[in-house]
Design a protein around this motif. Sequence first.
Motif, PDB file in Angstrom:
ATOM      1  N   LEU A 100       0.863  -1.176   0.000  1.00 40.25           N
ATOM      2  CA  LEU A 100       0.000   0.000   0.000  1.00 40.25           C
ATOM      3  C   LEU A 100       0.898   1.225   0.000  1.00 40.25           C
ATOM      4  N   ASP A 101       0.562   2.223  -0.823  1.00 37.58           N
ATOM      5  CA  ASP A 101       1.361   3.441  -0.815  1.00 37.58           C
ATOM      6  C   ASP A 101       0.488   4.641  -1.168  1.00 37.58           C
ATOM      7  N   GLY A 102       1.096   5.794  -1.207  1.00 35.18           N
ATOM      8  CA  GLY A 102       0.392   7.014  -1.586  1.00 35.18           C
ATOM      9  C   GLY A 102      -0.732   7.385  -0.647  1.00 35.18           C
ATOM     10  N   LYS A 103      -1.808   7.878  -1.235  1.00 33.26           N
ATOM     11  CA  LYS A 103      -2.936   8.367  -0.443  1.00 33.26           C
ATOM     12  C   LYS A 103      -3.674   7.244   0.272  1.00 33.26           C
ATOM     13  N   ALA A 104      -3.663   6.052  -0.294  1.00 30.75           N
ATOM     14  CA  ALA A 104      -4.300   4.911   0.381  1.00 30.75           C
ATOM     15  C   ALA A 104      -3.545   4.581   1.678  1.00 30.75           C
ATOM     16  N   HIS A 105      -2.233   4.657   1.640  1.00 23.67           N
ATOM     17  CA  HIS A 105      -1.435   4.416   2.841  1.00 23.67           C
ATOM     18  C   HIS A 105      -1.653   5.532   3.856  1.00 23.67           C
ATOM     19  N   LEU A 106      -1.764   6.764   3.366  1.00 19.34           N
ATOM     20  CA  LEU A 106      -2.039   7.907   4.235  1.00 19.34           C
ATOM     21  C   LEU A 106      -3.364   7.716   4.959  1.00 19.34           C
ATOM     22  N   ARG A 107      -4.400   7.332   4.243  1.00 22.17           N
ATOM     23  CA  ARG A 107      -5.726   7.101   4.839  1.00 22.17           C
ATOM     24  C   ARG A 107      -5.659   6.035   5.934  1.00 22.17           C
ATOM     25  N   GLN A 108      -4.984   4.923   5.644  1.00 24.39           N
ATOM     26  CA  GLN A 108      -4.861   3.855   6.633  1.00 24.39           C
ATOM     27  C   GLN A 108      -4.087   4.340   7.853  1.00 24.39           C
ATOM     28  N   SER A 109      -3.029   5.093   7.635  1.00 24.23           N
ATOM     29  CA  SER A 109      -2.215   5.611   8.731  1.00 24.23           C
ATOM     30  C   SER A 109      -3.019   6.553   9.625  1.00 24.23           C
ATOM     31  N   ILE A 110      -3.760   7.466   9.015  1.00 24.53           N
ATOM     32  CA  ILE A 110      -4.571   8.415   9.778  1.00 24.53           C
ATOM     33  C   ILE A 110      -5.624   7.677  10.598  1.00 24.53           C
ATOM     34  N   THR A 111      -6.276   6.713   9.998  1.00 25.78           N
ATOM     35  CA  THR A 111      -7.286   5.933  10.708  1.00 25.78           C
ATOM     36  C   THR A 111      -6.668   5.215  11.906  1.00 25.78           C
ATOM     37  N   ASP A 112      -5.482   4.669  11.726  1.00 24.85           N
ATOM     38  CA  ASP A 112      -4.798   3.981  12.823  1.00 24.85           C
ATOM     39  C   ASP A 112      -4.424   4.951  13.941  1.00 24.85           C
ATOM     40  N   ILE A 113      -3.880   6.088  13.583  1.00 26.95           N
ATOM     41  CA  ILE A 113      -3.493   7.093  14.582  1.00 26.95           C
ATOM     42  C   ILE A 113      -4.708   7.518  15.410  1.00 26.95           C
ATOM     43  N   LEU A 114      -5.790   7.853  14.731  1.00 28.71           N
ATOM     44  CA  LEU A 114      -6.962   8.395  15.416  1.00 28.71           C
ATOM     45  C   LEU A 114      -7.692   7.362  16.269  1.00 28.71           C
ATOM     46  N   ASN A 115      -7.605   6.098  15.897  1.00 28.63           N
ATOM     47  CA  ASN A 115      -8.299   5.044  16.642  1.00 28.63           C
ATOM     48  C   ASN A 115      -7.452   4.396  17.729  1.00 28.63           C
ATOM     49  N   THR A 116      -6.184   4.767  17.819  1.00 33.79           N
ATOM     50  CA  THR A 116      -5.303   4.185  18.830  1.00 33.79           C
ATOM     51  C   THR A 116      -5.290   5.063  20.072  1.00 33.79           C
ATOM     52  N   ARG A 117      -5.674   4.476  21.178  1.00 33.70           N
ATOM     53  CA  ARG A 117      -5.673   5.186  22.463  1.00 33.70           C
ATOM     54  C   ARG A 117      -4.232   5.369  22.932  1.00 33.70           C
ATOM     55  N   ILE A 118      -3.879   6.603  23.304  1.00 33.92           N
ATOM     56  CA  ILE A 118      -2.540   6.880  23.808  1.00 33.92           C
ATOM     57  C   ILE A 118      -2.274   5.986  25.023  1.00 33.92           C
ATOM     58  N   GLY A 119      -1.077   5.393  25.038  1.00 37.59           N
ATOM     59  CA  GLY A 119      -0.681   4.530  26.140  1.00 37.59           C
ATOM     60  C   GLY A 119      -0.852   3.049  25.866  1.00 37.59           C
ATOM     61  N   THR A 120      -1.440   2.687  24.716  1.00 35.07           N
ATOM     62  CA  THR A 120      -1.713   1.279  24.453  1.00 35.07           C
ATOM     63  C   THR A 120      -0.679   0.595  23.579  1.00 35.07           C
TER      64      THR A 120
END
Length: 112
Positions: A12-32
């Motif tokens: 996965l690369d480009g904007k599709a990778h960006l979308r997946q990365s953003i979704t992961d960042i936003l759904n990951t609780r800090i400290g986990t």
Amino acid sequence: MRGTDKTTGKELDGKAHLRQSITDILNTRIGTRVMRRDYGSELPNLIDNPINDEFAVDLYVALAEALDKWEPRLKLREASMTVQGDGVIEFALTGDYLPDGKTITLDGIVVR
């Protein structure tokens, strides 16, 4: 930047990778995350709060802070949200995609 699609295992690369990365960042609780305890966002801690003006401000602040810290490919310009109910919020993000310098919009970023 290249990575692996979390559902198919394919490259996965480009904007599709960006979308997946953003979704992961936003759904990951800090400290986990082991070995990276400060990774993620405060959104999972806020998602079940009462929906009011303060809630919206807190969500936008948490979103902007997390993306600023963890996603160097996007310079966020604008964000909007739609409360889907049952602890689900959908975001639309607009910003500068720094690898090519163009403005992009990513719709359907879901946080649970």
